[in-house]
Design a protein around this motif. Structure first.
Motif, PDB file in Angstrom:
ATOM      1  N   ASP A 111     136.157  30.791  56.544  1.00  0.00           N
ATOM      2  CA  ASP A 111     137.168  32.000  56.712  1.00  0.00           C
ATOM      3  C   ASP A 111     137.880  31.721  55.482  1.00  0.00           C
ATOM      4  O   ASP A 111     138.505  30.786  55.071  1.00  0.00           O
ATOM      5  CB  ASP A 111     138.177  31.973  57.786  1.00  0.00           C
ATOM      6  N   LEU A 141     145.428  38.054  56.024  1.00  0.00           N
ATOM      7  CA  LEU A 141     145.514  37.839  54.590  1.00  0.00           C
ATOM      8  C   LEU A 141     146.388  38.861  54.054  1.00  0.00           C
ATOM      9  O   LEU A 141     146.693  38.334  52.796  1.00  0.00           O
ATOM     10  CB  LEU A 141     143.815  38.252  54.412  1.00  0.00           C
ATOM     11  N   ASN A 146     141.592  39.654  60.671  1.00  0.00           N
ATOM     12  CA  ASN A 146     141.793  39.598  59.121  1.00  0.00           C
ATOM     13  C   ASN A 146     143.100  40.140  58.386  1.00  0.00           C
ATOM     14  O   ASN A 146     143.581  40.108  57.204  1.00  0.00           O
ATOM     15  CB  ASN A 146     140.659  40.543  58.542  1.00  0.00           C
ATOM     16  N   THR A 190     140.780  46.780  58.290  1.00  0.00           N
ATOM     17  CA  THR A 190     140.043  45.364  58.561  1.00  0.00           C
ATOM     18  C   THR A 190     138.946  45.588  59.390  1.00  0.00           C
ATOM     19  O   THR A 190     139.002  46.326  60.297  1.00  0.00           O
ATOM     20  CB  THR A 190     141.058  44.441  58.686  1.00  0.00           C
ATOM     21  N   ILE A 232     136.604  41.678  51.342  1.00  0.00           N
ATOM     22  CA  ILE A 232     136.246  41.166  52.622  1.00  0.00           C
ATOM     23  C   ILE A 232     136.349  42.358  53.772  1.00  0.00           C
ATOM     24  O   ILE A 232     135.887  42.178  54.677  1.00  0.00           O
ATOM     25  CB  ILE A 232     136.890  40.046  53.253  1.00  0.00           C
ATOM     26  N   ASP A 233     137.246  43.490  53.541  1.00  0.00           N
ATOM     27  CA  ASP A 233     137.337  44.376  54.268  1.00  0.00           C
ATOM     28  C   ASP A 233     137.229  45.734  53.442  1.00  0.00           C
ATOM     29  O   ASP A 233     136.971  45.804  52.713  1.00  0.00           O
ATOM     30  CB  ASP A 233     138.809  44.400  54.803  1.00  0.00           C
TER      31      ASP A 233
END
Length: 253
Positions: free
Chosen positions: A150, A184, A181, A176, A169-170
């Motif tokens: 992660d 972050l 998430n 997200t 990542i999103d």
């Protein structure tokens, strides 16, 4: 769910290159893991990644994903010009369809390149599946290290390691893939990003849409020089890159 068999890199599976008879995308692989379901499917010439029913990315363009990496290097090399003790080290958050990693591996000025990806399926699709062509063999580059983890957990485990963080990542800080998430983009998550950077390091975050609040969150987390760049796309709102730098409190922004 057991993974379905994947074709070897450069070869076509039985449904590759074509849609179902009714024109719908063809599922090449579907897996259920600790973060939910991930699907690789083909729609005409495109490969698409779907996470928990949410369209994440495809192989249609990749301009903004490549620019993500180029923008970070530009920010680093357009600074004071002071010599660095080593070539800049890069972290790419999210392997995706491989555009960002391929861009980084094609640039000799990068030193170590860490790519953090939490989904084993995505790694498999690049190592021995249809996405290998899009990462261009970058996983075998001796500078590249794959970290299956992660992203936020990895950031908390390092301090001052990277000159650049490129995160994709999103679909953006306001969109997200999974609820966890969100961490972050929280104050604690952004603090972990800042702590992972060296002095003068650069953070670049990819987004499929603008955010009215994220630039302020970056500033509140101690980043300076916060700005956005828009990248036009064929349809819809432009993609957005959020750029910010780490400097100590004693250094002028």
């Amino acid at each position: 769910m057991a993974p379905s068999a994947l074709p070897a890199p450069g070869t076509a599976g039985p449904s590759a290159g074509q849609d179902a008879a009714d024109g719908r995308p063809v599922v090449l692989d579907r897996r259920t893991g600790p973060f939910g379901e991930v699907v690789l499917r083909r729609h005409g010439a495109l490969l698409q990644i779907i996470a928990n029913g949410c369209f994440l990315m495809d192989t249609s363009d990749g301009r903004s994903e490549r620019l993500l990496v180029r923008a970070a290097l530009t920010e680093l090399t357009s600074g004071s010009g002071a010599a660095r003790p080593h070539p800049p080290r890069l972290l790419i958050g999210g392997l995706g369809v491989g555009f960002s990693l391929a861009e980084a591996a094609a640039e000799p000025r990068w030193g170590g390149i860490d790519v953090v990806e939490r989904e084993p399926a995505v790694l498999d699709w690049h190592r021995a599946g249809p996405l290998a062509a899009h990462s261009g063999g970058a996983l075998t580059d001796p500078r590249v290290r794959v970290v299956q983890a992660d992203l936020l957990a990895h950031l908390h485990s390092v301090r001052g390691r990277y000159e650049a963080l490129c995160l994709d990542i999103d679909n953006g800080p306001d969109w997200t893939v999974t609820e966890d998430n969100d961490g972050l983009y929280s104050p604690a998550g952004l603090a972990a990003c800042r702590a992972a950077l060296t002095e003068g390091g650069v953070l670049v975050v990819w987004s499929a849409q603008p955010s009215a609040t994220f630039p302020d969150l970056l500033g509140d987390a101690g980043f300076v020089g916060v700005r956005t760049e828009e990248v036009s796309v064929a349809r819809g709102v432009p993609d957005v890159l959020f750029l910010a730098s780490r400097h100590s409190a004693t250094r002028s922004a």
